[in-house]
Design a protein around this motif. Structure first.
Motif, PDB file in Angstrom:
ATOM      1  N   VAL A   1       2.478   0.194   0.996  1.00  0.00           N
ATOM      2  CA  VAL A   1       2.551   0.703   2.372  1.00  0.00           C
ATOM      3  C   VAL A   1       1.316   1.541   2.663  1.00  0.00           C
ATOM      4  O   VAL A   1       0.682   1.403   3.723  1.00  0.00           O
ATOM      5  CB  VAL A   1       3.841   1.519   2.595  1.00  0.00           C
ATOM      6  CG1 VAL A   1       3.782   2.332   3.870  1.00  0.00           C
ATOM      7  CG2 VAL A   1       5.058   0.596   2.612  1.00  0.00           C
ATOM      8  N   SER A   2       0.949   2.399   1.729  1.00  0.00           N
ATOM      9  CA  SER A   2      -0.222   3.258   1.931  1.00  0.00           C
ATOM     10  C   SER A   2      -1.509   2.448   2.047  1.00  0.00           C
ATOM     11  O   SER A   2      -2.335   2.715   2.925  1.00  0.00           O
ATOM     12  CB  SER A   2      -0.342   4.259   0.784  1.00  0.00           C
ATOM     13  OG  SER A   2       0.762   5.111   0.773  1.00  0.00           O
ATOM     14  N   LEU A   3      -1.675   1.468   1.167  1.00  0.00           N
ATOM     15  CA  LEU A   3      -2.883   0.643   1.233  1.00  0.00           C
ATOM     16  C   LEU A   3      -2.955  -0.141   2.543  1.00  0.00           C
ATOM     17  O   LEU A   3      -4.038  -0.271   3.138  1.00  0.00           O
ATOM     18  CB  LEU A   3      -2.941  -0.307   0.043  1.00  0.00           C
ATOM     19  CG  LEU A   3      -3.230   0.337  -1.310  1.00  0.00           C
ATOM     20  CD1 LEU A   3      -3.133  -0.691  -2.428  1.00  0.00           C
ATOM     21  CD2 LEU A   3      -4.590   1.016  -1.308  1.00  0.00           C
ATOM     22  N   LEU A   4      -1.831  -0.655   2.996  1.00  0.00           N
ATOM     23  CA  LEU A   4      -1.818  -1.379   4.275  1.00  0.00           C
ATOM     24  C   LEU A   4      -2.187  -0.470   5.434  1.00  0.00           C
ATOM     25  O   LEU A   4      -2.924  -0.868   6.337  1.00  0.00           O
ATOM     26  CB  LEU A   4      -0.442  -2.007   4.511  1.00  0.00           C
ATOM     27  CG  LEU A   4      -0.129  -3.245   3.681  1.00  0.00           C
ATOM     28  CD1 LEU A   4       1.323  -3.656   3.867  1.00  0.00           C
ATOM     29  CD2 LEU A   4      -1.049  -4.389   4.060  1.00  0.00           C
ATOM     30  N   LEU A   5      -1.683   0.759   5.410  1.00  0.00           N
ATOM     31  CA  LEU A   5      -1.971   1.668   6.508  1.00  0.00           C
ATOM     32  C   LEU A   5      -3.374   2.263   6.425  1.00  0.00           C
ATOM     33  O   LEU A   5      -3.891   2.751   7.422  1.00  0.00           O
ATOM     34  CB  LEU A   5      -0.915   2.768   6.566  1.00  0.00           C
ATOM     35  CG  LEU A   5       0.462   2.253   6.993  1.00  0.00           C
ATOM     36  CD1 LEU A   5       1.515   3.329   6.842  1.00  0.00           C
ATOM     37  CD2 LEU A   5       0.436   1.735   8.422  1.00  0.00           C
ATOM     38  N   ILE A   6      -3.989   2.213   5.267  1.00  0.00           N
ATOM     39  CA  ILE A   6      -5.395   2.616   5.152  1.00  0.00           C
ATOM     40  C   ILE A   6      -6.287   1.514   5.707  1.00  0.00           C
ATOM     41  O   ILE A   6      -7.226   1.769   6.462  1.00  0.00           O
ATOM     42  CB  ILE A   6      -5.771   2.909   3.681  1.00  0.00           C
ATOM     43  CG1 ILE A   6      -5.093   4.168   3.194  1.00  0.00           C
ATOM     44  CG2 ILE A   6      -7.279   3.026   3.519  1.00  0.00           C
ATOM     45  CD1 ILE A   6      -5.188   4.373   1.690  1.00  0.00           C
ATOM     46  N   ALA A   7      -5.968   0.278   5.349  1.00  0.00           N
ATOM     47  CA  ALA A   7      -6.847  -0.844   5.662  1.00  0.00           C
ATOM     48  C   ALA A   7      -6.695  -1.373   7.083  1.00  0.00           C
ATOM     49  O   ALA A   7      -7.681  -1.726   7.725  1.00  0.00           O
ATOM     50  CB  ALA A   7      -6.598  -1.982   4.670  1.00  0.00           C
ATOM     51  N   ALA A   8      -5.481  -1.445   7.577  1.00  0.00           N
ATOM     52  CA  ALA A   8      -5.233  -2.087   8.873  1.00  0.00           C
ATOM     53  C   ALA A   8      -5.242  -1.066  10.004  1.00  0.00           C
ATOM     54  O   ALA A   8      -4.723   0.039   9.848  1.00  0.00           O
ATOM     55  CB  ALA A   8      -3.888  -2.814   8.839  1.00  0.00           C
ATOM     56  N   PRO A   9      -5.794  -1.446  11.137  1.00  0.00           N
ATOM     57  CA  PRO A   9      -5.694  -0.559  12.304  1.00  0.00           C
ATOM     58  C   PRO A   9      -4.248  -0.560  12.803  1.00  0.00           C
ATOM     59  O   PRO A   9      -3.656  -1.612  13.017  1.00  0.00           O
ATOM     60  CB  PRO A   9      -6.634  -1.190  13.332  1.00  0.00           C
ATOM     61  CG  PRO A   9      -6.811  -2.592  12.878  1.00  0.00           C
ATOM     62  CD  PRO A   9      -6.565  -2.644  11.417  1.00  0.00           C
TER      63      PRO A   9
END
Length: 163
Positions: free
Chosen positions: A52-60
């Motif tokens: 979840v954290s990686l997705l929210l770092i990478a995706a706008p």
């Protein structure tokens, strides 16, 4: 909450989860500590929170989605905290876990189980501690680590909310 405000929180969560999973794998592969069933279950919330954290770092994302992500991370840490407390209780023989005792893992029940038992040893029972440091087992350290992660994430959430 803007993306730049939430990014350090999600980076810290992803790093913390990666560190926990790396430590578990080092214990398993380098030091020969075999994980029990509860140990394996305790890895899942780290994967969830880290992804979840990686997705929210990478995706706008929108602010609403970031709040949802923080909620999911908090829920994952809380679930892992509960699993850790349960595991410590099983190790301390405060209560039993039907799927994790030595009796439950002793006898295979089907032909596939028998074939699997021949190729790989069964996981150790959850109520037997393999390693302790200062009287605290790995499940105890995992519980303490999750408590710290939950509280730190909650504090960061409150700071982001007030900003």
């Amino acid at each position: 909450m803007t993306r730049t405000q939430s990014r350090p929180l999600f980076m810290a969560v992803a790093l913390s989860c990666a560190m926990a999973l790396t430590a578990a794998l080092i214990g398993e592969k380098v030091y020969g500590l075999r994980p029990c069933l509860l140990c394996l279950y305790e890895r899942v919330p780290y994967v969830v929170a880290g992804m979840v954290s990686l997705l929210l770092i990478a995706a706008p994302t929108s602010a609403r989605l970031r709040w949802l992500g923080i909620g999911l991370v908090l829920l994952a840490f809380l679930a892992n905290l509960g699993l850790g407390v349960f595991h410590v209780g099983v190790e301390s023989h405060w209560w039993a876990s039907p799927a994790c005792t030595a009796e439950a893992s002793a006898a295979p029940t089907s032909l596939a189980d028998m074939q699997a038992a021949l190729t790989q040893p069964p996981p150790p029972p959850c109520d037997e501690v393999q390693w302790r440091l200062f009287g605290i087992s790995l499940a105890g350290y995992n519980t303490l680590y999750n408590l710290v992660l939950f509280v730190c994430t909650l504090v960061a959430l409150r700071r982001l909310r007030s900003a």
